[in-house]
Each structure stands twice: as C-alpha cells, then as structure tokens.
Write a protein that holds these residues in place. Structure first.
Motif, PDB file in Angstrom:
ATOM      1  N   LEU A  10       3.831   9.903  -7.736  1.00  0.00           N
ATOM      2  CA  LEU A  10       4.811  10.133  -8.807  1.00  0.00           C
ATOM      3  C   LEU A  10       4.132  10.220 -10.169  1.00  0.00           C
ATOM      4  CD1 LEU A  10       7.767   7.764  -7.771  1.00  0.00           C
ATOM      5  CD2 LEU A  10       7.749  10.268  -7.752  1.00  0.00           C
ATOM      6  N   VAL A  11       3.162   9.349 -10.408  1.00  0.00           N
ATOM      7  CA  VAL A  11       2.431   9.380 -11.679  1.00  0.00           C
ATOM      8  C   VAL A  11       1.690  10.709 -11.832  1.00  0.00           C
ATOM      9  CG1 VAL A  11       0.503   8.353 -12.961  1.00  0.00           C
ATOM     10  CG2 VAL A  11       2.228   6.886 -11.919  1.00  0.00           C
ATOM     11  N   VAL A  12       1.128  11.216 -10.739  1.00  0.00           N
ATOM     12  CA  VAL A  12       0.424  12.496 -10.795  1.00  0.00           C
ATOM     13  C   VAL A  12       1.392  13.626 -11.148  1.00  0.00           C
ATOM     14  CG1 VAL A  12      -0.843  14.211  -9.423  1.00  0.00           C
ATOM     15  CG2 VAL A  12      -1.430  11.791  -9.246  1.00  0.00           C
ATOM     16  N   VAL A  13       2.612  13.583 -10.611  1.00  0.00           N
ATOM     17  CA  VAL A  13       3.618  14.591 -10.963  1.00  0.00           C
ATOM     18  C   VAL A  13       3.923  14.547 -12.453  1.00  0.00           C
ATOM     19  CG1 VAL A  13       6.046  15.262 -10.703  1.00  0.00           C
ATOM     20  CG2 VAL A  13       4.687  14.729  -8.685  1.00  0.00           C
ATOM     21  N   LEU A  14       4.168  13.344 -12.977  1.00  0.00           N
ATOM     22  CA  LEU A  14       4.464  13.200 -14.407  1.00  0.00           C
ATOM     23  C   LEU A  14       3.266  13.621 -15.256  1.00  0.00           C
ATOM     24  CD1 LEU A  14       6.345   9.764 -14.361  1.00  0.00           C
ATOM     25  CD2 LEU A  14       7.344  12.047 -14.631  1.00  0.00           C
ATOM     26  N   PHE A  15       2.084  13.262 -14.816  1.00  0.00           N
ATOM     27  CA  PHE A  15       0.862  13.653 -15.515  1.00  0.00           C
ATOM     28  C   PHE A  15       0.754  15.171 -15.599  1.00  0.00           C
ATOM     29  CE2 PHE A  15      -3.734  14.718 -14.689  1.00  0.00           C
ATOM     30  CZ  PHE A  15      -4.151  14.575 -16.006  1.00  0.00           C
ATOM     31  N   GLU A  74       0.823  -1.210   0.000  1.00  0.00           N
ATOM     32  CA  GLU A  74       0.000   0.000   0.000  1.00  0.00           C
ATOM     33  C   GLU A  74       0.857   1.259   0.000  1.00  0.00           C
ATOM     34  OE1 GLU A  74      -3.601   2.235   2.487  1.00  0.00           O
ATOM     35  OE2 GLU A  74      -2.952   0.216   3.078  1.00  0.00           O
ATOM     36  N   ALA A  75       1.921   1.258   0.805  1.00  0.00           N
ATOM     37  CA  ALA A  75       2.801   2.428   0.859  1.00  0.00           C
ATOM     38  C   ALA A  75       3.442   2.685  -0.501  1.00  0.00           C
ATOM     39  CB  ALA A  75       3.881   2.227   1.924  1.00  0.00           C
ATOM     40  N   PHE A  76       3.879   1.620  -1.147  1.00  0.00           N
ATOM     41  CA  PHE A  76       4.472   1.789  -2.476  1.00  0.00           C
ATOM     42  C   PHE A  76       3.445   2.272  -3.484  1.00  0.00           C
ATOM     43  CE2 PHE A  76       7.999  -0.976  -0.968  1.00  0.00           C
ATOM     44  CZ  PHE A  76       9.062  -0.186  -1.392  1.00  0.00           C
ATOM     45  N   LEU A  77       2.226   1.756  -3.381  1.00  0.00           N
ATOM     46  CA  LEU A  77       1.173   2.178  -4.304  1.00  0.00           C
ATOM     47  C   LEU A  77       0.901   3.676  -4.164  1.00  0.00           C
ATOM     48  CD1 LEU A  77      -1.087   1.613  -6.352  1.00  0.00           C
ATOM     49  CD2 LEU A  77      -2.582   1.093  -4.404  1.00  0.00           C
ATOM     50  N   VAL A  78       0.797   4.161  -2.939  1.00  0.00           N
ATOM     51  CA  VAL A  78       0.524   5.585  -2.728  1.00  0.00           C
ATOM     52  C   VAL A  78       1.667   6.438  -3.268  1.00  0.00           C
ATOM     53  CG1 VAL A  78       0.136   7.386  -1.000  1.00  0.00           C
ATOM     54  CG2 VAL A  78      -0.933   5.140  -0.720  1.00  0.00           C
ATOM     55  N   ASN A  79       2.895   6.043  -2.988  1.00  0.00           N
ATOM     56  CA  ASN A  79       4.046   6.812  -3.483  1.00  0.00           C
ATOM     57  C   ASN A  79       4.109   6.812  -5.006  1.00  0.00           C
ATOM     58  OD1 ASN A  79       5.111   7.787  -1.085  1.00  0.00           O
ATOM     59  ND2 ASN A  79       6.346   5.965  -0.722  1.00  0.00           N
ATOM     60  N   PHE A  80       3.867   5.665  -5.610  1.00  0.00           N
ATOM     61  CA  PHE A  80       3.913   5.609  -7.076  1.00  0.00           C
ATOM     62  C   PHE A  80       2.746   6.383  -7.696  1.00  0.00           C
ATOM     63  CE2 PHE A  80       6.851   1.911  -6.723  1.00  0.00           C
ATOM     64  CZ  PHE A  80       7.831   2.388  -7.596  1.00  0.00           C
ATOM     65  N   THR A  81       1.592   6.364  -7.034  1.00  0.00           N
ATOM     66  CA  THR A  81       0.469   7.172  -7.520  1.00  0.00           C
ATOM     67  C   THR A  81       0.845   8.644  -7.524  1.00  0.00           C
ATOM     68  OG1 THR A  81      -1.115   5.572  -6.616  1.00  0.00           O
ATOM     69  CG2 THR A  81      -1.958   7.759  -7.194  1.00  0.00           C
TER      70      THR A  81
END
Length: 239
Positions: free
Chosen positions: A207-212, A198-205
């Motif tokens: 990061l994806v929002v930043v790239l988006f 879950e922690a990795f999922l939140v962090n990667f989400t």
C-alpha cells in the motif's frame, strides 16, 4: 500536466511526501526480508536468502532510485539544466543495473531451488518492464545526451519521452504489486498466518508503494514554478 497546473498543484509538497513514503517503504521491505525472512545473501544453504535480495533491490535500487530520477527536475528546480539532465541519466542507469541484478537474483533462487522460471504474470511483466526501461534509457541517452538529435527532433521527442517514461514507471509499480501479492500468496499457502504480523507488513508495504508511486507521478507532472515549461525541461531551441 496542464491539469495539475490548472488545479493549482505544485510539485514540492509531493516530492516531500514521496521521500517520506520512499523511506517508509525501504524500511518496511528491509524489516520483512531481514527480520521475518532471515536475511540477505548471494550464496547460502537457505536459498530463500538469495531470493530476499530480489525485493530489496527491486524496490530500493530500481523503483526508489528511478523515482528520484523522475523527480530530479522538481526536487532541484533551480539546478543548471545540464546538471539535472546528467543526474537524471545517471540515476536511471544505476536503477536499471540494480533492477537487472535483482531479476538475476530471482532467477538464481529459482534455478538453485529447482523452481521453474517465467511462469507467472509478475515475471512476464518484470522482464518486459526492465527491457522497456533499458530502451527508454538508451533512447534518452542518444537523443538528449550523446550524440544528441537535432533540436527539432528533440523538441518533438521530448513529450513522448516523458509520457513513455511515466508509462514504464506505472508498469513497474504494477509489477511490484503483483510481486508482493504472489510472494505473500505462496507464503500463506505454505502455512503463514493470514492475519499475522508478516502478512500485514507485506500488505502495508504494498500500500505504501502505491501511495509513493502516486505522489511521484503527481510531482512529475505538476509544475515547480508558475508558468513552468512542461516536465520542468527548458525549451529546446528550433535552431
């Protein structure tokens, strides 16, 4: 804007990337809130289900729809200008309403759970950002749609409207990142595994929002066609 054009960057590839990243971010936040956090609800014994509506609406309803509104002139560069303008206006209106409801859900969760409101930087920026978003929408509606300012006024206001809109958009992204950080910090303080799925999922989400967000900004300032007018708007006549 001129820099993006001078580097030979066109908007289309970035709009494609933005849509792919938006889809990824939407799926990730839904997996987080439904699979890991238990689901979504407006009324529930488990008050966390009420909170879960907040990140879903803020990301999908507010940021992603707002991004579509920003990019509409580049997604459909051959659309009639009035059609694109109306779509831009409607998407931003829907994004504002859903964002406001998402904030309401956060307040409802806090109130139902006996948690204080408006104590964090995330909450302060959230209120400020949605307020600026609303001001920007009203200004755009009155100036460019109805009743519409004089052509000379619109011509002067247009670049400032576009610039302020991007500023509010970037502020929205920053607020979202603070929200991910704040919630994950609370969860980890409550015992969530810092290196768990879950922690990795939140962090990667996040990061994806930043790239988006980065792709949306580039798509907004890059030209759709050679010798395109600024921000994809047709020139506003002086008379």
């Amino acid at each position: 804007m001129a820099g993006a054009s001078g580097l030979g960057v066109k908007a289309a590839p970035f709009t494609y990337a933005a849509h792919a990243l938006a889809a990824a971010a939407a799926v990730m936040v839904l997996v987080w809130c439904i699979h890991f956090r238990g689901g979504l609800a407006l009324e529930a014994e488990n008050k966390n289900l009420i909170f879960n509506v907040h990140p879903v609406l803020m990301l999908i309803g507010y940021i992603i729809l707002g991004s579509e509104a920003i990019m509409i002139y580049k997604i459909f560069p051959n659309w009639n200008h009035d059609t694109a303008k109306l779509t831009h206006l409607i998407l931003h209106a829907i994004a504002t309403v859903l964002g406001a409801f998402g904030i309401y859900c956060a307040f409802k969760f806090h109130n139902d759970s006996g948690i204080a409101n408006l104590y964090s930087l995330h909450s302060w920026l959230g209120i400020g950002t949605i307020s600026l978003y609303g001001v920007q929408w009203v200004f755009g509606f009155v100036t460019f749609f109805f009743p519409g300012a004089a052509p000379t006024v619109r011509r002067v206001a247009l670049p400032w409207h576009a610039l302020f809109g991007l500023f509010v958009y970037v502020l929205t992204l920053a607020t979202a990142e603070l929200g991910f950080l704040e919630k994950l910090t609370f969860l980890q303080s409550g015992g969530l595994d810092k290196y768990g799925a879950e922690a990795f999922l939140v962090n990667f989400t996040a990061l994806v929002v930043v790239l988006f967000g980065a792709t949306v900004v580039v798509a907004a300032v890059a030209p759709a066609h050679v010798n395109e007018e600024p921000q994809g708007y047709v020139p506003i006549p002086v008379s």
